[in-house]
Design an enzyme around this catalytic site. Structure first.
Site, mmCIF file in Angstrom:
data_model
loop_
_atom_site.group_PDB
_atom_site.id
_atom_site.type_symbol
_atom_site.label_atom_id
_atom_site.label_comp_id
_atom_site.label_asym_id
_atom_site.label_seq_id
_atom_site.Cartn_x
_atom_site.Cartn_y
_atom_site.Cartn_z
ATOM 1 N N ILE B 66 -21.874 3.998 97.244
ATOM 2 C CA ILE B 66 -22.203 5.520 97.321
ATOM 3 C C ILE B 66 -22.465 5.914 95.952
ATOM 4 O O ILE B 66 -23.285 6.724 95.507
ATOM 5 C CB ILE B 66 -20.959 6.303 97.682
ATOM 6 N N GLY B 67 -22.072 5.472 94.789
ATOM 7 C CA GLY B 67 -22.049 5.889 93.384
ATOM 8 C C GLY B 67 -21.465 7.304 93.163
ATOM 9 O O GLY B 67 -21.934 8.144 92.461
ATOM 10 N N CYS B 124 -13.187 2.956 87.275
ATOM 11 C CA CYS B 124 -14.448 3.097 87.133
ATOM 12 C C CYS B 124 -14.953 2.530 85.711
ATOM 13 O O CYS B 124 -14.135 2.162 84.983
ATOM 14 C CB CYS B 124 -14.676 4.793 86.902
ATOM 15 N N LYS B 159 -5.097 4.949 90.383
ATOM 16 C CA LYS B 159 -5.733 4.379 91.273
ATOM 17 C C LYS B 159 -6.509 2.962 90.748
ATOM 18 O O LYS B 159 -7.344 2.951 89.931
ATOM 19 C CB LYS B 159 -6.769 4.912 92.224
ATOM 20 N N GLY B 211 -11.907 -2.562 104.239
ATOM 21 C CA GLY B 211 -11.873 -2.983 105.581
ATOM 22 C C GLY B 211 -10.587 -4.070 105.795
ATOM 23 O O GLY B 211 -10.208 -4.906 104.917
ATOM 24 N N GLY B 260 -8.542 4.319 105.210
ATOM 25 C CA GLY B 260 -9.884 4.315 104.544
ATOM 26 C C GLY B 260 -10.597 4.199 105.583
ATOM 27 O O GLY B 260 -11.093 5.008 106.587
HETATM 28 C C1 LIG Z 1 -17.300 4.564 101.712
HETATM 29 C C2 LIG Z 1 -16.156 4.602 100.598
HETATM 30 C C3 LIG Z 1 -16.052 5.635 99.479
HETATM 31 C C4 LIG Z 1 -14.997 5.446 98.865
HETATM 32 N N1 LIG Z 1 -14.992 6.457 97.767
HETATM 33 C C5 LIG Z 1 -13.855 6.466 96.872
HETATM 34 C C6 LIG Z 1 -13.771 7.232 95.722
HETATM 35 O O1 LIG Z 1 -14.481 8.196 95.705
HETATM 36 N N2 LIG Z 1 -12.674 7.112 95.030
HETATM 37 C C7 LIG Z 1 -11.784 6.117 95.060
HETATM 38 O O2 LIG Z 1 -10.941 6.228 94.450
HETATM 39 N N3 LIG Z 1 -11.868 5.300 96.126
HETATM 40 C C8 LIG Z 1 -12.659 5.272 97.088
HETATM 41 N N4 LIG Z 1 -13.107 4.327 97.877
HETATM 42 C C9 LIG Z 1 -11.937 3.418 98.173
HETATM 43 C C10 LIG Z 1 -10.948 3.656 99.226
HETATM 44 O O3 LIG Z 1 -10.128 4.812 98.824
HETATM 45 C C11 LIG Z 1 -9.721 2.559 99.438
HETATM 46 O O4 LIG Z 1 -9.121 2.207 98.132
HETATM 47 C C12 LIG Z 1 -10.589 1.206 100.017
HETATM 48 O O5 LIG Z 1 -11.690 1.596 100.818
HETATM 49 C C13 LIG Z 1 -9.604 0.312 100.530
HETATM 50 O O6 LIG Z 1 -8.891 0.829 101.554
HETATM 51 P P1 LIG Z 1 -9.512 0.784 103.287
HETATM 52 O O7 LIG Z 1 -10.018 -1.012 103.487
HETATM 53 O O8 LIG Z 1 -8.658 1.350 104.188
HETATM 54 O O9 LIG Z 1 -11.112 1.385 103.162
HETATM 55 C C14 LIG Z 1 -14.080 4.362 98.854
HETATM 56 C C15 LIG Z 1 -14.291 3.470 99.896
HETATM 57 C C16 LIG Z 1 -15.147 3.503 101.031
HETATM 58 C C17 LIG Z 1 -15.320 2.598 101.804
#
Ligand SMILES: Cc1cc2nc3c(=O)[nH]c(=O)nc-3n(C[C@H](O)[C@H](O)[C@H](O)COP(=O)(O)O)c2cc1C
Ligand SMILES: Cc1cc2nc3c(=O)[nH]c(=O)nc-3n(C[C@H](O)[C@H](O)[C@H](O)COP(=O)(O)OP(=O)(O)OC[C@H]3O[C@@H](n4cnc5c(N)ncnc54)[C@H](O)[C@@H]3O)c2cc1C
Ligand SMILES: Cc1cc2nc3c(=O)[nH]c(=O)nc-3n(C[C@H](O)[C@H](O)[C@H](O)COP(=O)(O)OP(=O)(O)OC[C@H]3O[C@@H](n4cnc5c(N)ncnc54)[C@H](O)[C@@H]3O)c2cc1C
Ligand SMILES: Cc1cc2nc3c(=O)[nH]c(=O)nc-3n(C[C@H](O)[C@H](O)[C@H](O)COP(=O)(O)O)c2cc1C
Ligand code: FES
Ligand code: FES
Lengths: 287, 299, 299, 287
Positions: B66-67, B124, B159, B211, B260
């Protein structure tokens, strides 16, 4: 010129497939979803959960029609083309199977406030939601013309219904098997000349939408397009489906799934879509 | 369930970036039922992010790039935060910077705001250190977190990225710099290339893997940190989808569990967990989930 | 396809630990058709490994905790290597040590043996450095690899773990210590806990995650190393199952591609790739696979 | 005392399901696999690919019988209990479906060189391969006695066939719904007294095998057991299925899939199975 139309809040529910028919190269699924049917406007989409396979995410589809009454309460129609695992799974659903449906999602086609002629320009399955729109426009006593195209006759969605809906209907196929040989954009100027349309509605591949917009812009005709971009969530939370869009003075990445899929074609920054030089995101890997 | 100083009615929270502003999902269920909403990471300035395609499905996972598209911290504070507060949600801000200074500036903006906690997304790239991820180095972690904790009265969670040799070392560095806890895990660095054309599938080239596919990595990370400091609160995430996943994370050492990617497949995913968890526990005679925290044998 | 100094008739090789001695799978197909057979890692002394359960399926992946059960380097040289040579297979030894000294001793044993190359599995805990994985630190990588390359006339590949912040940095450290190339990637650290009982599912507690779930991580690692040094030969692995996977890995920068977990689901998995690859290329008008190496755009 | 019997080399092939029947609580799949059928000896197993689901690895099953002739060429029988995703998928196969089969795998039950009475001790679906063995032993003109047990009558595999095969057949169920209430091990001494068996063959849960071995050891009767351990590959390459085993002077982790599944019960180090203190593997995460 055209009044803004937003759909109502989406719902989620497990719905029963009422019928599965083949229409040319496409599958038409009729799904029992009374509440959704009641609140869906043409241009809005639904997203379906695909289970059983290795896939994970929902799949978005434009709503191709609703029936609000009848013995089955309300239903919604989806026209789908099998392109991969998710659509293949959906194409295997039959009567009584259950699917998880979320909808209606996104912005509908705005309906003109003035009595103008409306031209529907559709490519492939993109014709399906336009026929739904056409029905609606006819209810408003607006003249509807149609220009649908596809690779071949089988892929021109429901040309019979199109002729029934439209005052004038024209078709193009790349192999010449129906209507004119070529693409809709080859004929667009011609059709606009003849119909004198006051608004263009387009749904189909992104390249087609860009070309239609260009013609409409040159002729100063309003154009509403239904865009497609890869979607992970379909509900506005993931930011994967964005389209660079001019709103007032700024250019912003709007979410196709909830701010679209119907957008003002002239505001879409077509040449910035998928353009790497437009990025201000961090280096790769940033979420 | 206690998450450090915070007392949450349920341990189920949202993962940053997977819940947008909160409004989108509030259309599907009452989001004030969640333990907390962790907002999408905000940066000092608005960002329009990376070009599409921004996602691709992988085997039981997905890659995203996403950036960090976001409206900037000011817009978040002006538009989204008041709405969350109004909605009765416990809001946790998430901030992302490219320099240590940016983390401090972001913390300054958040000072005095009605937030329950701050998640400092330090997965980051640090532009002042050849783009090395902050959370890949204990020193950079301590510096960024130190700037934030110094300024804020609310608990700060660091995080962390799993792409490190020893995540416990980073977690302890964050703790020593004042973090109230850690959030584990962010996405894994991943990539997909179209074999036919040679194009990277993501507009951004590489992306973050999330995921169910990454769940075992998350469990190992949480367990490792919990073993290093059993008192350190942990928000666990990474592939959580079912109640069993939640319990597995808590047993590994999580104090709260974030949903997430599961929200993408099912907008009500987090809510279903909120609803199902008490019943799961009751059926097994567990009075409280927190009694299971860190309860793991054989490791 | 060239793998550094080695010319392989096909880029398809086996992943260490997923092909035992070679005899087991030779019952299903002629294993001399493979580019090379990378043997299970051997240690100085025989090892009986970790208690069962040693594996658990995860979402499109598996965790294993074998604990390097192997008959020891001497037994491998006496029993398995001669058989491989006899069978007309290009054998690549794999060695694993717990100290820098063990890597040297293992290299001494391999000196002069009829092997095509050595893979130094340095994704092992360094007992002299609090159990830190060698391949998590550039210095430890250089030390272990330096000991091995100094003694051996055949190419040495450093097998790296993806659990690092910057895998290219480690690869370059291995190269600078004399490695002819690198093998990417070993398994990711993972864990599974039974939510009902709290027991770790694996007898060893934590384990290594492999299979399709980790493929995007492998592609990113290979791409990152290839970008850092396009001339460094890379044996790529991690979830490879289909011809498309092989091509994806080669485009990311692999010079050879190893099949691991896929062999468990299908004993003939590697052979099918050997057979299918030429046809896939011919259908698309590619004269040689090596022309596609590193051919990726958009990153 | 008993001659060592190793099966022949395994094959892999895509095979057709000929029949799917229910036998008590179990599913009996008959699979067309002439070459495998011709070379499979009792005690050997096959492993089946399970597709369609999210699973990845093969599933091992003891062969419960073969037919080498007949109109369908050779077939192999598998008796399966549904316990998880893979077995559920297999239980949904029906006539004409294809399954990927690898086999025969592993060491078969050795057949006595002397004319002794053979006691088959089976738990649950473990009775199935023993009936296959019984048939074979009868062909050698050996007396076969049977002691089968399970939770309830439905889970005692094919007691009718057992009575037909055996000179003396005894059953135990935990709920008393068939034969004696209790477990096979409660009755083992008794049965051994009466049958004077010269060899015991056992197949069933690991706890049962350990107990059977203990009794046999005390009575100095040879005992061959078919063990179970989680298997990732079933073909000997992954080292996940190991059992601590005394061979000559050393204790070694042998692979149940190809060095077993049939092992000499007295050489199995029952108390070291899954015992963490027995490990010399590296710290967690080592492959
Ligand atoms: C589309 C997307 C956007 C994300 N944006 C952020 C973000 O802005 N900041 C952040 O700390 N983590 C971000 N994450 C990471 C999630 O918060 C999470 O740590 C990660 O996806 C693992 O959990 P999950 O498998 O349940 O998605 C993003 C994940 C996804 C899939
Ligand atoms: C607003 C909108 C309306 C749509 N309406 C229709 C319709 O009415 N009829 C119809 O047949 N198709 C429609 N599509 C396209 C349809 O969503 C895709 O064909 C479908 O998602 C492909 O899924 P798959 O698993 O079969 O394909 P795969 O290629 O296997 O999908 C892989 C991944 O890519 C994503 N993806 C692939 N193509 C698209 C796409 N065009 N748009 C979004 N995501 C995509 C999938 O969601 C999935 O995550 C629409 C798409 C959008 C965005
Ligand atoms: C030598 C041998 C012979 C067997 N013979 C039979 C038989 O004749 N009839 C029968 O019904 N079952 C038999 N089993 C057990 C059968 O293999 C398992 O029930 C089956 O693998 C479970 O798969 P699942 O996906 O349904 O279960 P899940 O529990 O979902 O499986 C998860 C994972 O655990 C593994 N696993 C679970 N239980 C076992 C087990 N007992 N042994 C090996 N791996 C396991 C699976 O392979 C899979 O990788 C035998 C096992 C072995 C080792
Ligand atoms: C059961 C098992 C045992 C392994 N043993 C070793 C080993 O001894 N040495 C080694 O370098 N890698 C070992 N590996 C790692 C593999 O060689 C490979 O790097 C990893 O599994 C990723 O590839 P895959 O997803 O194709 O399996 C092992 C992997 C598995 C699954
Ligand atoms: S698809 Fe997730 S925001 Fe549009
Ligand atoms: S299951 Fe792989 S060695 Fe036995």
């Amino acid at each position: 010129m055209v009044s803004d139309a937003r759909g109502q809040e989406p719902l989620q529910s497990t719905c029963e497939v009422l019928a599965h028919r083949h229409v040319g190269a496409y599958h038409l699924l009729t799904i029992v979803a009374p509440e959704m049917a009641a609140r869906t406007a043409p241009g809005q989409m639904v997203s379906l959960g695909v289970g059983g396979s290795g896939t994970l995410l929902r799949r978005p589809f434009s709503v191709a029609g609703v029936s609000r009454h009848g013995p089955w309460a309300g239903t919604i129609d989806i026209v789908l083309e099998v392109v991969g695992e998710g659509t293949a799974w959906l194409a295997r659903r039959s009567k009584h199977d259950a699917v998880d449906v979320v909808g209606p999602l996104g912005r509908a086609f705005p309906v003109p406030a003035q009595p103008v002629t409306c031209l529907l320009v559709g490519g492939g399955y993109g014709a399906a939601p336009l026929l739904f729109l056409g029905e609606r426009l006819r209810q408003e006593n607006l003249r509807v013309d149609v220009l649908f195209g596809a690779a071949n006759a089988d892929r021109v969605y429901n040309s019979i219904e199109a002729k029934r809906t439209a005052t004038a209907a024209m078709f193009t196929t790349e192999d010449g098997s129906l209507g004119h040989k070529g693409r809709v954009t080859d004929r667009l100027d011609d059709v606009l000349d003849r119909s004198g349309a006051g608004v263009v509605y387009a749904c189909g591949p992104m390249g087609m939408l860009a070309a239609v917009t260009q013609v409409a812009r040159a002729r100063r005709v309003p154009v509403q397009v239904s865009v497609e971009e890869d979607m992970a969530c379909t509900t506005g939370v993931c930011m994967t489906c964005v389209i660079p869009y001019r709103t007032r003075d700024e250019v912003r990445n709007v979410r196709a799934c909830i701010e679209g899929p119907v957008l003002d074609g002239k505001r879409v920054m077509w040449d910035r879509i998928r353009d790497p030089s437009m990025s201000d995101g961090g280096p790769g890997g940033e979420t | 369930m206690r998450l450090g100083r915070l007392e949450l009615p349920t341990p189920i929270v949202t993962a940053s970036g997977c819940f947008a502003s909160g409004r989108e999902i509030d259309r599907f269920f009452d989001i004030s039922r969640l333990g907390a909403v962790v907002a999408k990471s905000v940066t000092l300035e608005p960002r329009s992010g990376l070009p599409t395609p921004r996602m691709v499905e992988t085997e039981r996972g997905m890659l995203n790039a996403i950036g960090l598209q976001n409206p900037g911290v000011d817009a978040w504070l002006a538009d989204d935060l008041p709405w969350l507060v109004d909605r009765g949600v416990r809001p946790i801000a998430s901030i992302a910077g490219s320099t240590v200074r940016e983390y401090r500036q972001l913390a300054e903006k958040l000072r005095g705001q009605p937030i329950a906690a701050v998640e400092a997304n330090i997965s980051c790239p640090n532009v002042e250190d050849r783009g090395t991820i902050f959370a890949c180095r204990p020193e950079a972690t301590a510096e960024a977190i130190g700037q934030v904790t110094r300024l804020l009265g609310v608990p700060v969670f660091a995080k962390l990225t799993p792409d490190v040799g020893d995540i416990a070392e980073i977690a302890l560095a964050a703790r020593d710099a004042g973090a109230a806890g850690v959030s584990l895990i962010n996405t894994l660095l991943g990539m997909a290339i179209d074999p036919e054309t040679g194009e990277t599938v993501l507009g951004g080239g590489t992306g973050g893997l999330s995921g169910p596919a990454i769940k075992p990595v998350a469990v190992a990370a949480i367990h490792s940190v919990h073993r290093a400091d059993p008192d350190l609160p942990v928000i666990g995430m990474g592939g959580v989808r079912t109640v069993e996943d939640v319990v597995e994370f808590v047993r590994a050492g999580a104090s709260a569990v974030a949903v997430g990617t599961a929200t993408f497949a099912d907008p009500a995913a987090a809510f279903r967990l909120v609803e199902q968890l008490p019943r799961w526990l009751a059926d097994r005679g567990h009075a409280r989930l927190c009694d299971l925290r860190g309860q793991v044998s054989g490791a």
